[in-house]
Design a protein around this motif. Structure first.
Motif, mmCIF file in Angstrom:
data_model
loop_
_atom_site.group_PDB
_atom_site.id
_atom_site.type_symbol
_atom_site.label_atom_id
_atom_site.label_comp_id
_atom_site.label_asym_id
_atom_site.label_seq_id
_atom_site.Cartn_x
_atom_site.Cartn_y
_atom_site.Cartn_z
ATOM 1 N N PRO A 147 0.837 -1.195 0.000
ATOM 2 C CA PRO A 147 0.000 0.000 0.000
ATOM 3 C C PRO A 147 0.878 1.254 0.000
ATOM 4 N N ASP A 148 0.570 2.182 -0.869
ATOM 5 C CA ASP A 148 1.344 3.417 -1.063
ATOM 6 C C ASP A 148 2.732 3.169 -1.644
ATOM 7 N N GLY A 149 2.960 1.960 -2.168
ATOM 8 C CA GLY A 149 4.222 1.673 -2.842
ATOM 9 C C GLY A 149 4.340 2.471 -4.138
ATOM 10 N N LEU A 150 5.565 2.570 -4.647
ATOM 11 C CA LEU A 150 5.827 3.365 -5.841
ATOM 12 C C LEU A 150 6.065 2.479 -7.058
ATOM 13 N N LEU A 151 5.753 3.032 -8.212
ATOM 14 C CA LEU A 151 5.887 2.319 -9.475
ATOM 15 C C LEU A 151 6.562 3.252 -10.473
ATOM 16 N N TYR A 152 7.706 2.816 -11.010
ATOM 17 C CA TYR A 152 8.420 3.601 -12.017
ATOM 18 C C TYR A 152 8.250 2.908 -13.358
ATOM 19 N N ILE A 153 7.854 3.671 -14.378
ATOM 20 C CA ILE A 153 7.590 3.089 -15.695
ATOM 21 C C ILE A 153 8.233 3.927 -16.789
ATOM 22 N N GLU A 154 8.922 3.240 -17.719
ATOM 23 C CA GLU A 154 9.371 3.867 -18.953
ATOM 24 C C GLU A 154 8.494 3.336 -20.079
ATOM 25 N N SER A 155 8.084 4.222 -20.978
ATOM 26 C CA SER A 155 7.187 3.811 -22.059
ATOM 27 C C SER A 155 7.411 4.681 -23.283
ATOM 28 N N GLU A 156 6.835 4.241 -24.395
ATOM 29 C CA GLU A 156 6.989 4.972 -25.652
ATOM 30 C C GLU A 156 6.022 6.141 -25.770
ATOM 31 N N ALA A 157 5.055 6.234 -24.862
ATOM 32 C CA ALA A 157 4.084 7.324 -24.871
ATOM 33 C C ALA A 157 3.731 7.686 -23.429
ATOM 34 N N ALA A 158 3.195 8.892 -23.245
ATOM 35 C CA ALA A 158 2.772 9.297 -21.908
ATOM 36 C C ALA A 158 1.655 8.368 -21.425
ATOM 37 N N LEU A 159 1.658 8.062 -20.128
ATOM 38 C CA LEU A 159 0.710 7.095 -19.569
ATOM 39 C C LEU A 159 -0.507 7.766 -18.968
ATOM 40 N N GLU A 160 -1.633 7.068 -19.082
ATOM 41 C CA GLU A 160 -2.818 7.382 -18.303
ATOM 42 C C GLU A 160 -2.999 6.198 -17.365
ATOM 43 N N PRO A 161 -2.558 6.309 -16.109
ATOM 44 C CA PRO A 161 -2.626 5.146 -15.229
ATOM 45 C C PRO A 161 -4.057 4.744 -14.917
ATOM 46 N N PRO A 162 -4.277 3.453 -14.703
ATOM 47 C CA PRO A 162 -5.621 2.980 -14.356
ATOM 48 C C PRO A 162 -5.962 3.346 -12.921
ATOM 49 N N GLY A 163 -7.230 3.115 -12.558
ATOM 50 C CA GLY A 163 -7.667 3.366 -11.192
ATOM 51 C C GLY A 163 -6.796 2.619 -10.199
ATOM 52 N N GLY A 164 -6.578 3.246 -9.051
ATOM 53 C CA GLY A 164 -5.730 2.643 -8.033
ATOM 54 C C GLY A 164 -4.303 3.138 -8.086
ATOM 55 N N PHE A 165 -3.935 3.886 -9.141
ATOM 56 C CA PHE A 165 -2.586 4.423 -9.264
ATOM 57 C C PHE A 165 -2.648 5.939 -9.468
ATOM 58 N N GLN A 166 -1.805 6.646 -8.741
ATOM 59 C CA GLN A 166 -1.755 8.108 -8.808
ATOM 60 C C GLN A 166 -0.428 8.526 -9.440
ATOM 61 N N LEU A 167 -0.490 9.352 -10.469
ATOM 62 C CA LEU A 167 0.719 9.853 -11.125
ATOM 63 C C LEU A 167 1.348 10.940 -10.255
ATOM 64 N N LEU A 168 2.604 10.720 -9.837
ATOM 65 C CA LEU A 168 3.313 11.680 -8.999
ATOM 66 C C LEU A 168 4.224 12.598 -9.812
ATOM 67 N N ARG A 169 4.961 12.009 -10.747
ATOM 68 C CA ARG A 169 5.924 12.758 -11.548
ATOM 69 C C ARG A 169 5.975 12.145 -12.948
ATOM 70 N N GLN A 170 6.280 12.961 -13.940
ATOM 71 C CA GLN A 170 6.527 12.428 -15.276
ATOM 72 C C GLN A 170 7.441 13.373 -16.029
#
Length: 196
Positions: A147-170
């Motif tokens: 709970p409240d763990g962090l997720l770092y993602i690299e991708s070819e396009a900007a992300l729209e995270p699904p429910g349950g995830f909050q975008l902190l930085r990009q």
């Protein structure tokens, strides 16, 4: 032709070269992107790594995972399927005597489905681009991220995270978009269609 090498940018292993094996889809995270990520983590964690459990799910060269280990992360688990990359990861772990690092040779989805240890504080995802990996991974993450763990993602396009995830930085570097998200466990429900 000169072999491509990246270097660890901070911590105990700072300036250590990481050889880049020739493998399809392998894109080592550039030094300045790693520096930005770890500045973000420093902000959210207050520089405390010793109690953190980190999963580097598409480890590749290990640049992300060894960067975390270099900064004193308590446990770093790397997952990689390419045999040459796995051999290089194991060789670097041995050279650094990095006891806080575990290397698992295998498929990312299989490993996610079989993980039975304590949830991770941070999961780092830098999968091969344009293969639909993130779509297959989202629903598996709540089971392995605290709970409240962090997720770092690299991708070819900007992300729209699904429910349950909050975008902190990009941010963006060249053609790579990179993001830091928080797993908002309070929003996690089994009936949430966004993560099913």
């Amino acid at each position: 032709m000169k072999k491509h090498v990246v270097r660890i940018v901070g911590g105990d292993y700072r300036k250590t070269p990481i050889p880049v094996v020739d493998a399809a889809g392998l894109r080592p995270t550039p030094d300045r992107v790693r520096e930005t990520l770890f500045n973000w983590l420093h902000h959210f964690w207050g520089g405390e790594y010793a109690d953190k459990r980190i999963l580097d799910l598409f480890a590749g060269t290990g640049a992300l995972g060894f960067e975390a280990a270099s900064r004193g992360a308590g446990h770093v688990q790397m997952v990689e399927i390419n045999p040459a990359a796995v051999a290089a990861l194991r060789a670097l772990k041995a050279r650094l005597k990095a006891e806080n690092v575990r290397i698992h040779a295998g498929d990312a989805l299989v490993v996610l489905d079989r993980l039975d240890s304590a949830p991770f504080d941070l999961i780092m995802l830098d999968p091969p681009f344009e293969q639909g990996w993130l779509d297959r991974i989202w629903a598996r993450l709540p089971a392995v991220l605290r709970p409240d763990g962090l997720l770092y993602i690299e991708s070819e396009a900007a992300l729209e995270p699904p429910g349950g995830f909050q975008l902190l930085r990009q941010s963006k570097a060249g053609h790579v978009h990179f993001h830091l998200l928080r797993f908002a466990a309070t929003q996690k429900t089994v009936n949430n269609p966004a993560i099913s």
